[in-house]
Each structure stands twice: as structure tokens, then as C-alpha cells.
Motif scaffolding. Structure first.
Motif, mmCIF file in Angstrom:
data_model
loop_
_atom_site.group_PDB
_atom_site.id
_atom_site.type_symbol
_atom_site.label_atom_id
_atom_site.label_comp_id
_atom_site.label_asym_id
_atom_site.label_seq_id
_atom_site.Cartn_x
_atom_site.Cartn_y
_atom_site.Cartn_z
ATOM 1 N N GLY A 98 12.667 12.721 8.799
ATOM 2 C CA GLY A 98 12.089 11.717 9.688
ATOM 3 C C GLY A 98 11.845 10.374 9.040
ATOM 4 N N TYR A 99 12.013 10.265 7.732
ATOM 5 C CA TYR A 99 11.755 9.013 7.015
ATOM 6 C C TYR A 99 13.031 8.556 6.303
ATOM 7 C CZ TYR A 99 6.873 10.191 7.812
ATOM 8 O OH TYR A 99 5.676 10.509 8.400
ATOM 9 N N GLY A 100 13.262 7.234 6.323
ATOM 10 C CA GLY A 100 14.426 6.690 5.645
ATOM 11 C C GLY A 100 14.260 6.676 4.136
ATOM 12 N N GLU A 157 0.848 -1.191 0.000
ATOM 13 C CA GLU A 157 0.000 0.000 0.000
ATOM 14 C C GLU A 157 0.889 1.249 0.000
ATOM 15 O OE1 GLU A 157 -3.525 2.262 0.215
ATOM 16 O OE2 GLU A 157 -3.277 0.115 -0.142
ATOM 17 N N PRO A 158 0.673 2.217 -0.894
ATOM 18 C CA PRO A 158 -0.284 2.239 -2.006
ATOM 19 C C PRO A 158 0.002 1.137 -3.030
ATOM 20 C CG PRO A 158 0.657 4.429 -1.590
ATOM 21 C CD PRO A 158 1.476 3.453 -0.825
ATOM 22 N N ALA A 159 -1.043 0.681 -3.681
ATOM 23 C CA ALA A 159 -0.924 -0.435 -4.613
ATOM 24 C C ALA A 159 -0.012 -0.087 -5.777
ATOM 25 C CB ALA A 159 -2.303 -0.831 -5.129
ATOM 26 N N LEU A 202 2.096 8.002 11.048
ATOM 27 C CA LEU A 202 2.408 9.273 10.395
ATOM 28 C C LEU A 202 3.003 8.938 9.040
ATOM 29 C CD1 LEU A 202 4.139 10.942 13.481
ATOM 30 C CD2 LEU A 202 1.742 11.190 12.774
ATOM 31 N N LEU A 203 2.343 9.321 7.971
ATOM 32 C CA LEU A 203 2.749 8.924 6.628
ATOM 33 C C LEU A 203 3.627 9.997 5.993
ATOM 34 C CD1 LEU A 203 -0.624 7.456 5.294
ATOM 35 C CD2 LEU A 203 1.187 6.332 6.610
ATOM 36 N N LEU A 217 5.862 5.716 3.369
ATOM 37 C CA LEU A 217 6.282 5.022 4.577
ATOM 38 C C LEU A 217 5.489 5.529 5.776
ATOM 39 C CD1 LEU A 217 10.177 4.998 4.151
ATOM 40 C CD2 LEU A 217 8.510 3.282 3.412
ATOM 41 N N ALA A 218 5.362 4.669 6.773
ATOM 42 C CA ALA A 218 4.678 5.038 8.015
ATOM 43 C C ALA A 218 5.690 5.042 9.151
ATOM 44 C CB ALA A 218 3.554 4.053 8.319
#
Length: 263
Positions: A211-213, A137-139, A203-204, A176-177
Motif C-alpha cells: 500500500g505504500y510507494g 517527520e520523523p526528524a 495511515l502510517l 509515509l502517510a
């Protein structure tokens, strides 16, 4: 002596739980995206044998109190969220996250689970799915005439179509979450986790943003279990278990001695 038996028995139960956790860590030493767990303990209530401030027969005051504990209990089981070793596989549908974040997985009931396992496959409908057949997800749907799949560091998934080898076409964007308290997520099994009241809501965000890899193609994140550390922990747990059993044996011998007293 009876207090000693129940106290030592609580220690044996605690070390048994510790061994169970270590065994699970070792069993998953080669599981993609697995995070090792640790058990935490707390001491039980204490009994006041001699309260502080008590007055002795000679009028002096006790400067300290005397307390006897009643053993130990399991307080929590926490996961080590450090990244595992990233290993190159060469498979174009193997994705790894370098940094924080989880892949989102659409479950059959429509809910969302989360995973660090990026070993995706292409199903009969050309969708990217997990090894269990659950959709990413998302597809992401790979066109039938695609000859190459590529993943950018920012999560953009592109394909090269037959006859258009110089013009990649974007087919989707990974999200990513992340969670305020990822250690509070609930283990689901199957390399999946669920959000909980302790973890907070997801948090997406796009890979590579603050904050996201970042995402990497052709690599998999392996388990973060350190086998040597687990083996050392297993030895110390075994020795602690033996010492508690020895305490029960000593208490039993003392009771036997008391029982054998004759006038």
C-alpha cells in the motif's frame, strides 16, 4: 425570457470557475508534487411546465412530462492524484515517492501536514527541512562530519562519516502517510495538504510495504498537469462561456421585441 437570462448567467459563472481552476493548474505546471484539479457541475432544479399523466381537453393523457431546467451549479473540485513525471536532479536530499503515500511535515505549531514535494534541504541545525524550513517527520539530523547521504528504497536514511567511508550508519527511517480518501485532503498552499474528515485519519507505514510507494534518492516528482489537456479544456470553457453570453443576448433581444409591440 427572464428564466433564460438567469440560466445562462449560471452557465457563465460555472465556466468562469472552470477557467479559474485551469489557470491555477497551468500556473503550477512546474511545481514539484502538484496535483491538477478539476471542477464538477450539477444541473439545478427543474420546473414542471407540463406534468406527465395530465389529461388533455380531448380526454387523452400526456405520455411524458415537460420540464425546463434552471441552469448549473458547482458541485465539487477534485484533484487528479496520478503520479507526475519523476525527474532526476542528482541532489542527494531530493526524494521522490514511486507509488502511494505522502511525506510528513512538522509545522511550527506542532501539527502535521503532508506533501509529495521531496525537495528537502539541510538547515543550520543539520535537520532535513522543506524549502520553507519545516522539518521532515520523523526528524532526520545529518551529522556534521557526514560526507555522503543515502536513501534506501525502504526509506532508511544512512550517512557515511569522515574516516569511515566503508561503513554507512543509519540515522533514521522515513514513514509515509496514506489516506482512505486522499482526494478529500485540504489544500494548505506551499505544496502542503492537511487531513480532513473527508480524507480520514493518516495511515502510517514504511516505504515499500503493501500500500505504500518506494522512495528514490536524487529524483523529484514533478506536477501531473498535462498542459495540452489544460489548453483544450480552456478552449472548450471559453466557447461555452461565449454560448451562454449569446443566450443572454438573444433573450434580451426577444424582450426588446416584446417591449416594442404597439397596438
Amino acid at each position: 425570457m427572464l428564466r433564460a437570462m438567469s440560466t445562462a448567467a449560471s452557465g457563465m459563472r460555472a465556466q468562469q470557475t472552470r477557467i479559474d481552476t485551469i489557470a491555477n493548474n497551468l500556473a503550477n505546471a512546474n511545481t514539484a508534487g502538484f496535483k491538477a484539479s478539476r471542477v464538477e457541475f450539477q444541473d439545478l432544479l427543474y420546473e414542471d411546465v407540463l406534468p406527465a399523466g395530465g389529461t388533455r381537453a380531448d380526454g387523452s393523457v400526456e405520455p411524458v412530462r415537460m420540464e425546463v431546467g434552471h441552469g448549473v451549479r458547482l458541485a465539487a473540485s477534485t484533484r487528479s492524484l496520478g503520479e507526475g513525471t519523476v525527474e532526476q536532479t542528482g541532489n542527494p536530499t531530493d526524494f521522490a515517492i514511486e507509488g502511494d503515500g505522502f511525506f510528513q511535515i512538522r509545522m511550527p505549531d506542532g501539527s502535521i501536514a503532508y506533501s509529495r514535494d521531496g525537495s528537502f534541504k539541510v538547515d543550520a541545525d543539520r535537520n532535513l527541512v522543506t524549502s520553507a524550513g519545516y522539518r521532515l517527520e520523523p526528524a532526520m539530523t545529518i551529522p556534521q562530519d557526514a560526507v555522503e547521504v543515502s536513501l534506501a528504497r525502504d526509506g532508511t536514511v544512512s550517512v557515511l562519516l569522515a574516516g569511515q567511508n566503508d561503513t554507512p550508519q543509519a540515522i533514521g527511517q522515513l514513514e509515509l502517510a496514506r489516506f482512505a480518501n486522499p482526494a478529500g485532503m485540504r489544500q494548505e498552499g506551499g505544496n502542503l495538504m492537511r487531513s480532513s474528515a473527508n480524507s480520514g485519519p493518516p495511515l502510517l507505514g514504511q516505504p515499500g510495504t503493501v500500500g505504500y510507494g518506494e522512495t528514490t534518492q536524487g529524483f523529484l516528482e514533478r506536477s501531473n498537469v498535462q498542459v495540452v489537456v489544460e489548453l483544450v479544456d480552456m478552449i472548450t470553457a471559453q466557447r461555452a462561456y461565449e454560448l451562454n453570453s449569446k443566450a443572454i443576448q438573444v433573450a434580451d433581444e426577444m424582450l426588446s421585441t416584446v417591449n416594442g409591440i404597439r397596438r
